[in-house]
Write a protein that holds these residues in place. Structure first.
Motif, PDB file in Angstrom:
ATOM      1  N   SER A  98       0.837  -1.207   0.000  1.00  0.00           N
ATOM      2  CA  SER A  98       0.000   0.000   0.000  1.00  0.00           C
ATOM      3  C   SER A  98       0.869   1.254   0.000  1.00  0.00           C
ATOM      4  CB  SER A  98      -0.894   0.018   1.253  1.00  0.00           C
ATOM      5  OG  SER A  98      -1.693  -1.132   1.332  1.00  0.00           O
ATOM      6  N   ARG A  99       0.282   2.340  -0.408  1.00  0.00           N
ATOM      7  CA  ARG A  99       0.949   3.638  -0.330  1.00  0.00           C
ATOM      8  C   ARG A  99      -0.103   4.719  -0.114  1.00  0.00           C
ATOM      9  NH1 ARG A  99       2.786   4.601  -6.669  1.00  0.00           N
ATOM     10  NH2 ARG A  99       0.683   4.950  -7.525  1.00  0.00           N
ATOM     11  N   VAL A 100       0.343   5.872   0.348  1.00  0.00           N
ATOM     12  CA  VAL A 100      -0.559   7.008   0.546  1.00  0.00           C
ATOM     13  C   VAL A 100      -1.005   7.509  -0.835  1.00  0.00           C
ATOM     14  CG1 VAL A 100      -0.779   9.349   1.452  1.00  0.00           C
ATOM     15  CG2 VAL A 100       0.612   7.663   2.673  1.00  0.00           C
ATOM     16  N   ARG A 101      -2.295   7.626  -1.001  1.00  0.00           N
ATOM     17  CA  ARG A 101      -2.801   8.059  -2.311  1.00  0.00           C
ATOM     18  C   ARG A 101      -2.579   9.553  -2.503  1.00  0.00           C
ATOM     19  NH1 ARG A 101      -7.487   9.217  -5.533  1.00  0.00           N
ATOM     20  NH2 ARG A 101      -8.867   9.668  -3.776  1.00  0.00           N
ATOM     21  N   ALA A 102      -2.006   9.903  -3.635  1.00  0.00           N
ATOM     22  CA  ALA A 102      -1.775  11.308  -3.965  1.00  0.00           C
ATOM     23  C   ALA A 102      -3.034  11.888  -4.593  1.00  0.00           C
ATOM     24  CB  ALA A 102      -0.598  11.437  -4.929  1.00  0.00           C
ATOM     25  N   ILE A 103      -3.450  13.045  -4.118  1.00  0.00           N
ATOM     26  CA  ILE A 103      -4.633  13.726  -4.640  1.00  0.00           C
ATOM     27  C   ILE A 103      -4.168  14.914  -5.467  1.00  0.00           C
ATOM     28  CG2 ILE A 103      -6.806  14.871  -4.054  1.00  0.00           C
ATOM     29  CD1 ILE A 103      -6.724  12.000  -3.130  1.00  0.00           C
ATOM     30  N   SER A 104      -4.483  14.909  -6.742  1.00  0.00           N
ATOM     31  CA  SER A 104      -4.075  16.013  -7.620  1.00  0.00           C
ATOM     32  C   SER A 104      -4.896  17.264  -7.313  1.00  0.00           C
ATOM     33  CB  SER A 104      -4.270  15.625  -9.085  1.00  0.00           C
ATOM     34  OG  SER A 104      -5.662  15.518  -9.380  1.00  0.00           O
ATOM     35  N   LEU A 105      -4.425  18.401  -7.800  1.00  0.00           N
ATOM     36  CA  LEU A 105      -5.165  19.644  -7.607  1.00  0.00           C
ATOM     37  C   LEU A 105      -6.549  19.555  -8.239  1.00  0.00           C
ATOM     38  CD1 LEU A 105      -5.327  22.620  -6.719  1.00  0.00           C
ATOM     39  CD2 LEU A 105      -4.322  23.230  -8.937  1.00  0.00           C
ATOM     40  N   ASP A 106      -6.621  19.000  -9.442  1.00  0.00           N
ATOM     41  CA  ASP A 106      -7.913  18.896 -10.133  1.00  0.00           C
ATOM     42  C   ASP A 106      -8.891  18.040  -9.326  1.00  0.00           C
ATOM     43  OD1 ASP A 106      -7.068  20.485 -12.204  1.00  0.00           O
ATOM     44  OD2 ASP A 106      -6.581  18.820 -13.549  1.00  0.00           O
ATOM     45  N   ILE A 188      -8.371  15.763   1.152  1.00  0.00           N
ATOM     46  CA  ILE A 188      -7.740  16.967   0.615  1.00  0.00           C
ATOM     47  C   ILE A 188      -7.154  17.857   1.696  1.00  0.00           C
ATOM     48  CG2 ILE A 188      -9.213  17.001  -1.429  1.00  0.00           C
ATOM     49  CD1 ILE A 188     -10.707  19.356  -0.103  1.00  0.00           C
ATOM     50  N   VAL A 189      -7.006  17.322   2.902  1.00  0.00           N
ATOM     51  CA  VAL A 189      -6.531  18.167   3.995  1.00  0.00           C
ATOM     52  C   VAL A 189      -5.137  18.709   3.726  1.00  0.00           C
ATOM     53  CG1 VAL A 189      -5.527  16.303   5.375  1.00  0.00           C
ATOM     54  CG2 VAL A 189      -6.415  18.341   6.503  1.00  0.00           C
ATOM     55  N   ARG A 190      -4.305  17.947   2.994  1.00  0.00           N
ATOM     56  CA  ARG A 190      -2.950  18.432   2.726  1.00  0.00           C
ATOM     57  C   ARG A 190      -2.969  19.659   1.834  1.00  0.00           C
ATOM     58  NH1 ARG A 190      -2.061  12.913   2.862  1.00  0.00           N
ATOM     59  NH2 ARG A 190      -2.540  12.712   0.656  1.00  0.00           N
ATOM     60  N   HIS A 191      -3.892  19.692   0.863  1.00  0.00           N
ATOM     61  CA  HIS A 191      -4.005  20.875   0.005  1.00  0.00           C
ATOM     62  C   HIS A 191      -4.445  22.085   0.827  1.00  0.00           C
ATOM     63  CE1 HIS A 191      -3.300  19.135  -3.978  1.00  0.00           C
ATOM     64  NE2 HIS A 191      -3.938  18.060  -3.554  1.00  0.00           N
ATOM     65  N   GLN A 192      -5.417  21.872   1.703  1.00  0.00           N
ATOM     66  CA  GLN A 192      -5.914  22.989   2.501  1.00  0.00           C
ATOM     67  C   GLN A 192      -4.889  23.437   3.539  1.00  0.00           C
ATOM     68  OE1 GLN A 192     -10.144  21.232   3.102  1.00  0.00           O
ATOM     69  NE2 GLN A 192     -10.383  23.440   3.129  1.00  0.00           N
TER      70      GLN A 192
END
Length: 244
Positions: A98-106, A188-192
């Motif tokens: 497993s890995r941490v899922r990356a969330i794109s800006l879009d 999306i907490v990392r983006h915020q």
């Protein structure tokens, strides 16, 4: 725990005083059960670590390492990772763990667009349901958020911001919306976090949150919903600006 209690009963019976040890045992067992229930699960602990950024996007999550770090069995860790994959926080890779899922800006913007509608619903429901005691609580929270920004304590403001999100969900009394938002917010907490760490953004955000609180405490569902829409549209615009 149940095995230990089960073994104690025959000994008590042999002494012909079964009631004496049994009476105090129940409260102690209840207290221990309550203490265990209050502890966060391995799923909760790993989720919080991902949300706080302790694990970076695309970082491998190795079961043996997590088992050692959190003092849990490999099976428990594996179950936790499966649950987090269902929440969209973890990505399961065939034959690679497993890995941490990356969330794109879009994708983050799409999630915010969904949150705009669902959080607006929760705010409207909260405005319709809020009690006098809850009004007082929200007003105190509003004051605390304003004070934290004025003092430049962005870590505290971020904590209060998260608390407000949870309280609005609670006050909505809408279980389905609350569950959906819990999953979307974590993704999306990392983006915020990038936005909340900027002082100028916090000064804008706190005014928007104050407007949401004011609408809820005024028991105005339409105004509460619109205040949430304006706030999250502002977040979307700020993320786009930050990316550019």
């Amino acid at each position: 725990m149940s095995t230990v209690l089960g073994e104690a009963a025959p000994a008590a019976a042999a002494e012909a005083v079964p009631e004496t040890p049994a009476a105090p045992a129940a409260p102690a067992a209840d207290a221990r059960t309550a203490a265990v229930a209050a502890e966060p699960s391995v799923t909760d602990v790993i989720r919080d670590a991902i949300v706080r950024g302790e694990y970076a996007p695309n970082q491998r999550l190795i079961e043996a390492d997590l088992s050692s770090t959190f003092g849990a069995s490999r099976a428990t860790v594996r179950t936790a990772l499966l649950e987090l994959a269902g929440e969209g926080l973890v990505e399961r890779l065939p034959n690679r763990g497993s890995r941490v899922r990356a969330i794109s800006l879009d994708e983050a913007i799409e999630i915010l667009e969904v949150r705009m509608r669902v959080e607006g619903l929760c705010a409207a429901k909260a405005a319709a349901n809020v009690t006098d005691d809850e009004v007082a609580e929200l007003r105190r929270l509003r004051d605390d958020m304003t004070e934290s920004v004025a003092e430049g304590d962005l870590v505290e403001y971020s904590r209060l911001n998260r608390h407000l999100d949870v309280r609005i969900r609670d006050l909505s009394r809408h279980a389905t919306a609350s569950e959906v938002l819990g999953r979307l917010h974590a993704q999306i907490v990392r983006h915020q976090f990038k936005l909340s760490s900027r002082p100028q953004r916090a000064k804008v955000s706190v005014l928007q949150h104050a407007a949401i609180i004011d609408a809820i405490t005024a028991r105005d569902p339409e105004a509460a919903e619109q205040a949430v829409h304006r706030h999250l549209q502002s977040v979307i615009d700020a993320l786009r600006e930050l990316a550019s």
